[in-house]
Design a protein around this motif. Sequence first.
Motif, mmCIF file in Angstrom:
data_model
loop_
_atom_site.group_PDB
_atom_site.id
_atom_site.type_symbol
_atom_site.label_atom_id
_atom_site.label_comp_id
_atom_site.label_asym_id
_atom_site.label_seq_id
_atom_site.Cartn_x
_atom_site.Cartn_y
_atom_site.Cartn_z
ATOM 1 N N GLY A 8 28.133 47.196 -2.797
ATOM 2 C CA GLY A 8 26.739 47.371 -3.356
ATOM 3 C C GLY A 8 26.546 46.520 -4.172
ATOM 4 O O GLY A 8 26.192 45.011 -4.046
ATOM 5 N N PRO B 26 21.059 36.030 8.455
ATOM 6 C CA PRO B 26 22.190 35.921 7.659
ATOM 7 C C PRO B 26 22.851 34.391 8.199
ATOM 8 O O PRO B 26 22.464 33.993 9.608
ATOM 9 C CB PRO B 26 23.645 36.639 8.723
ATOM 10 C CG PRO B 26 22.875 37.359 9.310
ATOM 11 C CD PRO B 26 21.585 37.421 9.895
ATOM 12 N N LEU C 177 22.051 38.661 0.223
ATOM 13 C CA LEU C 177 23.249 39.524 0.527
ATOM 14 C C LEU C 177 24.132 38.823 0.763
ATOM 15 O O LEU C 177 23.937 37.996 2.263
ATOM 16 C CB LEU C 177 22.811 40.463 1.729
ATOM 17 C CG LEU C 177 23.415 41.983 2.427
ATOM 18 C CD1 LEU C 177 23.929 42.572 1.184
ATOM 19 C CD2 LEU C 177 22.830 42.237 3.717
ATOM 20 N N TYR D 238 27.891 38.430 2.746
ATOM 21 C CA TYR D 238 28.927 39.056 4.275
ATOM 22 C C TYR D 238 30.461 38.928 4.321
ATOM 23 O O TYR D 238 30.510 38.070 4.507
ATOM 24 C CB TYR D 238 27.955 39.329 5.017
ATOM 25 C CG TYR D 238 27.388 40.712 5.423
ATOM 26 C CD1 TYR D 238 25.713 40.022 5.611
ATOM 27 C CD2 TYR D 238 27.855 42.038 5.668
ATOM 28 C CE1 TYR D 238 24.972 40.826 5.734
ATOM 29 C CE2 TYR D 238 27.459 42.826 5.838
ATOM 30 C CZ TYR D 238 25.481 42.394 5.660
ATOM 31 O OH TYR D 238 24.446 43.500 5.827
ATOM 32 N N PHE E 4 32.717 41.980 9.993
ATOM 33 C CA PHE E 4 31.390 41.902 8.681
ATOM 34 C C PHE E 4 31.785 43.170 7.962
ATOM 35 O O PHE E 4 31.967 44.458 8.805
ATOM 36 C CB PHE E 4 30.194 42.061 9.038
ATOM 37 C CG PHE E 4 29.525 40.535 9.956
ATOM 38 C CD1 PHE E 4 29.363 40.709 11.262
ATOM 39 C CD2 PHE E 4 29.889 39.709 9.030
ATOM 40 C CE1 PHE E 4 29.539 39.175 11.778
ATOM 41 C CE2 PHE E 4 29.357 38.373 9.447
ATOM 42 C CZ PHE E 4 29.285 38.204 11.003
ATOM 43 N N GLY E 5 31.773 43.293 6.705
ATOM 44 C CA GLY E 5 32.352 43.766 5.876
ATOM 45 C C GLY E 5 30.734 44.718 5.083
ATOM 46 O O GLY E 5 29.868 43.596 5.821
ATOM 47 N N SER E 6 30.634 46.045 4.580
ATOM 48 C CA SER E 6 29.277 46.065 4.343
ATOM 49 C C SER E 6 28.057 45.510 3.378
ATOM 50 O O SER E 6 27.309 45.900 3.365
ATOM 51 C CB SER E 6 29.745 47.425 3.456
ATOM 52 O OG SER E 6 29.797 47.384 2.547
ATOM 53 N N GLY E 7 28.680 44.029 3.147
ATOM 54 C CA GLY E 7 27.872 43.723 2.607
ATOM 55 C C GLY E 7 27.635 43.588 0.894
ATOM 56 O O GLY E 7 28.003 44.770 0.566
ATOM 57 N N TYR F 182 23.821 43.113 17.301
ATOM 58 C CA TYR F 182 24.080 43.630 15.854
ATOM 59 C C TYR F 182 23.327 44.365 15.684
ATOM 60 O O TYR F 182 21.744 44.617 15.907
ATOM 61 C CB TYR F 182 24.576 43.428 15.051
ATOM 62 C CG TYR F 182 26.085 41.814 15.191
ATOM 63 C CD1 TYR F 182 25.775 40.565 15.321
ATOM 64 C CD2 TYR F 182 27.366 42.061 14.465
ATOM 65 C CE1 TYR F 182 26.878 40.152 15.187
ATOM 66 C CE2 TYR F 182 28.137 41.813 14.678
ATOM 67 C CZ TYR F 182 28.091 40.344 14.991
ATOM 68 O OH TYR F 182 29.516 39.706 15.102
ATOM 69 N N GLN G 293 21.788 46.204 11.674
ATOM 70 C CA GLN G 293 21.757 46.052 10.566
ATOM 71 C C GLN G 293 20.913 47.293 9.575
ATOM 72 O O GLN G 293 20.359 47.511 9.364
ATOM 73 C CB GLN G 293 21.127 44.850 10.042
ATOM 74 C CG GLN G 293 21.471 44.996 8.418
ATOM 75 C CD GLN G 293 20.846 43.393 7.968
ATOM 76 O OE1 GLN G 293 20.163 42.789 8.132
ATOM 77 N NE2 GLN G 293 21.461 42.730 7.269
ATOM 78 N N GLY H 277 23.068 48.983 3.096
ATOM 79 C CA GLY H 277 24.791 49.792 2.910
ATOM 80 C C GLY H 277 26.272 49.426 3.940
ATOM 81 O O GLY H 277 26.734 50.098 4.077
ATOM 82 N N LYS H 278 25.500 50.088 5.372
ATOM 83 C CA LYS H 278 27.244 49.720 5.945
ATOM 84 C C LYS H 278 26.978 48.039 6.536
ATOM 85 O O LYS H 278 27.071 47.590 7.973
ATOM 86 C CB LYS H 278 26.294 50.295 6.886
ATOM 87 C CG LYS H 278 25.960 52.369 6.732
ATOM 88 C CD LYS H 278 25.625 52.829 7.446
ATOM 89 C CE LYS H 278 25.662 54.626 7.193
ATOM 90 N NZ LYS H 278 25.296 55.556 8.231
ATOM 91 N N GLY H 279 25.954 46.779 6.158
ATOM 92 C CA GLY H 279 26.474 45.763 6.704
ATOM 93 C C GLY H 279 26.132 46.061 8.338
ATOM 94 O O GLY H 279 25.030 46.298 8.571
ATOM 95 N N LEU H 280 26.945 44.858 8.811
ATOM 96 C CA LEU H 280 26.735 44.531 10.299
ATOM 97 C C LEU H 280 27.447 45.205 11.399
ATOM 98 O O LEU H 280 28.613 44.555 10.962
ATOM 99 C CB LEU H 280 26.841 43.396 10.805
ATOM 100 C CG LEU H 280 25.732 42.372 9.817
ATOM 101 C CD1 LEU H 280 26.267 40.670 9.800
ATOM 102 C CD2 LEU H 280 23.818 42.716 9.873
ATOM 103 N N LEU I 282 19.729 42.813 14.858
ATOM 104 C CA LEU I 282 19.977 41.269 14.883
ATOM 105 C C LEU I 282 21.090 40.601 16.660
ATOM 106 O O LEU I 282 21.909 40.968 17.181
ATOM 107 C CB LEU I 282 20.816 40.847 14.303
ATOM 108 C CG LEU I 282 20.054 41.085 12.687
ATOM 109 C CD1 LEU I 282 21.635 40.988 11.573
ATOM 110 C CD2 LEU I 282 19.070 39.835 12.558
#
Lengths: 114, 113
Positions: A9, A45, A88, A90, A104-107, B35, B37, B40-43, B90
Amino acid sequence: GDSVTQTEGLVTLTEGLPVMLNCTYQTIYSNPFLFWYVQHLNESPRLLLKSFTDNKRTEHQGFHATLHKSSSSFHLQKSSAQLSDSALYYCAPVASSGSWQLIFGSGTQLTVMP
Amino acid sequence: GGIITQTPKFLIGQEGQKLTLKCQQNFNHDTMYWYRQDSGKGLRLIYYSITENDLQKGDLSEGYDASREKKSSFSLTVTSAQKNEMAVFLCASSIGTGGTEVFFGKGTRLTVV
């Protein structure tokens, strides 16, 4: 299968304090490739830094990270946070499956306060 | 340098509608990606293509189709838009796969009413 776990988060810091965003990964590939991407508000990104070499520190724009295969980690650090670091972040390992795609992680949303 | 252009920037559709998002790149990259986006769930990877006319499914391909008509363009179709669906899509490209840098477009923001 391959996976990545980041600091959850939102992280809020005061300007000037050190930054550490955690990233651990799981892959069967013996030579993992790891990336950090950064996304500022209303932007795309973009690559921040990457590493393919175990135990070697990689640096870019004041940030650094070291790939540690022994602990499957690639934490992002900076000695002193700046307001412009708010973004943000990643973490992304390359999948060990045939696709060779980034996972990619959730960021982690970093907010730096004055 | 190069640029990835996504159209449209904003897309509002109705439930059940088929919607198409377009992407063009002038990097001369072989590999292109779509992708999704979500906060809270990323890419999450929907589709990718390693060369013209190639298509590979990502983890989130259900409900989507894609088309790589030529090297520079890659389109994504939402086959049946879901009500209250809101996300940014994206487009990206890279020279190859694996350890090469991925470059992203500015995104298409989808709202379904």
